[in-house]
Design an enzyme around this catalytic site. Sequence first.
Site, short mmCIF file in Angstrom:
data_model
loop_
_atom_site.label_atom_id
_atom_site.label_comp_id
_atom_site.label_asym_id
_atom_site.label_seq_id
_atom_site.Cartn_x
_atom_site.Cartn_y
_atom_site.Cartn_z
CE1 TYR A 48 -4.30 1.20 4.56
CE2 TYR A 48 -2.69 0.62 6.37
CZ TYR A 48 -3.07 0.75 4.91
OH TYR A 48 -2.21 0.04 4.00
CE1 TYR B 183 -3.91 -1.07 -5.02
CE2 TYR B 183 -4.60 -3.44 -5.00
CZ TYR B 183 -4.37 -2.35 -4.34
OH TYR B 183 -4.14 -2.41 -2.85
CB VAL C 115 -0.13 -6.01 4.43
CG1 VAL C 115 -1.66 -5.06 4.69
CG2 VAL C 115 -0.11 -6.10 2.74
CE LYS D 17 -3.83 0.65 -1.43
NZ LYS D 17 -4.40 -0.01 -0.35
CB SER E 227 -0.65 -0.11 1.31
OG SER E 227 -1.88 -0.75 0.75
#
Length: 603
Positions: A240, A188, A258, A67, A64
């Site tokens: 998050y 992705y 992660v 991102k 992530s």
Amino acid sequence: MQPPLQRFLTECHSRFADDHSGAVADYIPELSKADPALFGIGLCTTDGYVYEAGDSAVPFTIQSISKAFVFALALETRGAEAVESKIGVEPSGEAFNSIRLTADNKPFNPMVNAGAIACSGLIREAAGADSFDLIQSTLGRFAGRTLDVDEAVYYSESATGHRNRAIAWMLHNHGVVKADVDGVLDIYFRQCAVLVTARDIAVMAATLANSGINPVTGEAVVSPYAAARTLSVMTSSGMYDYAGEWIYRVGIPAKSGVGGGIAAALPAQLGLGVFSPPLDDHGNTVRGLKVCEALSSHFNLHVLSRTDDVRSCVIADYDIASVTSRRSRQPQERQIILENHSETRVVELVGALTFATIEYVSRRVTTGLTPDQLVILDFRRVPMITAAGARLLGEVLGDLIAAGATPILAGLSDTSPVYQTLAPRLADISRLRKFPALDDAVEWAEDQVIYRYGGFVRVNDPTPLDAQALLTGMSPEEIAELSSIAFVRQYAAGERIIRAGDPSESVFFLQSGMVSVKLPSGVRLASMVPGMEFGEMALLGSPRSADVWADTAVQCLELPLSGYDLLRQQRPQAGEQIMRNLAALLARRLLQTNAKVDLLRNS
Ligand code: GLN
């Protein structure tokens, strides 16, 4: 010697290595194979120095963390409008893989899976089949090296990523992801499997902290706009459903993945990268959080806890009473300068200039501003100015002119970064003077003052010998004797009269024209007008310490040392008088230098 920050990071590493809490992610089967003991730290400063501790060179999948950087790339390739109309910027308060969208069916933000898949879709629309290559190479430019893909992790996620498929198809349903949903998902999944090290993500984060310029390679990877907006969503949503707590306690924009990585970017200061696979319940790396928390609390690095003193941007503030240019002046010129010094002002600035520091300068220059004042702003020690600072400075300069003052910029050339930022703000200020060297700016200001009071010396009228400072107090007979043993010399403009390093065998008396004393590098030490002498250090037996050039056509009298020795034997008093005059000249120069040193020390 170990820098203190290296000691701190090494210490953090050994302290938190003992913390075995958390669990390695296993929802992507391949990720569960990660060694929970791995623990690496990288930290990159905005001047490109990289600190490392532990397993900082061990590769892991970026997950992530990608991102943030792909969002920056989307802003860059699609433009703000296209991206911001499709993806929100509100924290979702939910886990990264939440399937929920906003009330108007947009992803909450680009830091959760829905938003990231939408970003991949936007890039897919623009770059087609080359999309992943573009993403991979851009991540590499952020890191400053070519990055590979972990094929096993990519296959593993692709084979099991059904929840992400659900998200992508839902986005397709709402028109956020256009055609080729599988292709977008493939991009992705691949971007999540890009391999990075803790060192890499430190450099990547530092690039965001450095307005999009990679501090190690110097490459502008994304625009300042994209970098600032990316840091914004990292601040509000990077962690998050732990984002609020994170910004409250740690206060450093960050993004975790992660794979066990976390990238934290402290604007204008540093990028931190930590890798340690065990995750907490929010999906954030346990040891990574600990390092960020320790760094933030130990050095008080919370972004919102800042102290600064705008006054430190002025390193010296004076006028030409205390510091003059290196151009030597004749007595009447000196007198005019002495009487009217307050018509000038020199403000030497230092450090990166911002909105706040220029705001301070704007008030400081108007205090004590007199009509017709020549205000020199010196930028020699200013490496950059922000856009906001430049905008405000443009207005300050305009206001000074409107008030009748003459602003002068020193220490700036056409190519200097500060001038480049400033130039668009100066477009309608035609009367503005700019000098690369402060000395030239001060000389120009002195000239203006002398001119205002009608004190200009006509340098072409030959000056008689008895007007020479070095010959003050000598009788007409002594002067006559001196001129009989001296030679008349003439030089064309641009000719070198004295060469540094040559033996000193004579003293020159300047009778007409102008000369400049310069170091071989071209730096001017002094300029002379008629009535002044040069090469006078010969009287002390030292070799020529600098070059002397004729600025204009020049006439001087050259007195050989042998002639001076003869004079001294025959008229000891005259010899002594010359030495006394020389001592007085040197003392005046020393006093001027002391004044400058004192000024800089006390400001
Ligand atoms: N590839 C991962 C996923 O979409 C990335 C998630 C993460 O790092 N938080 O599930």
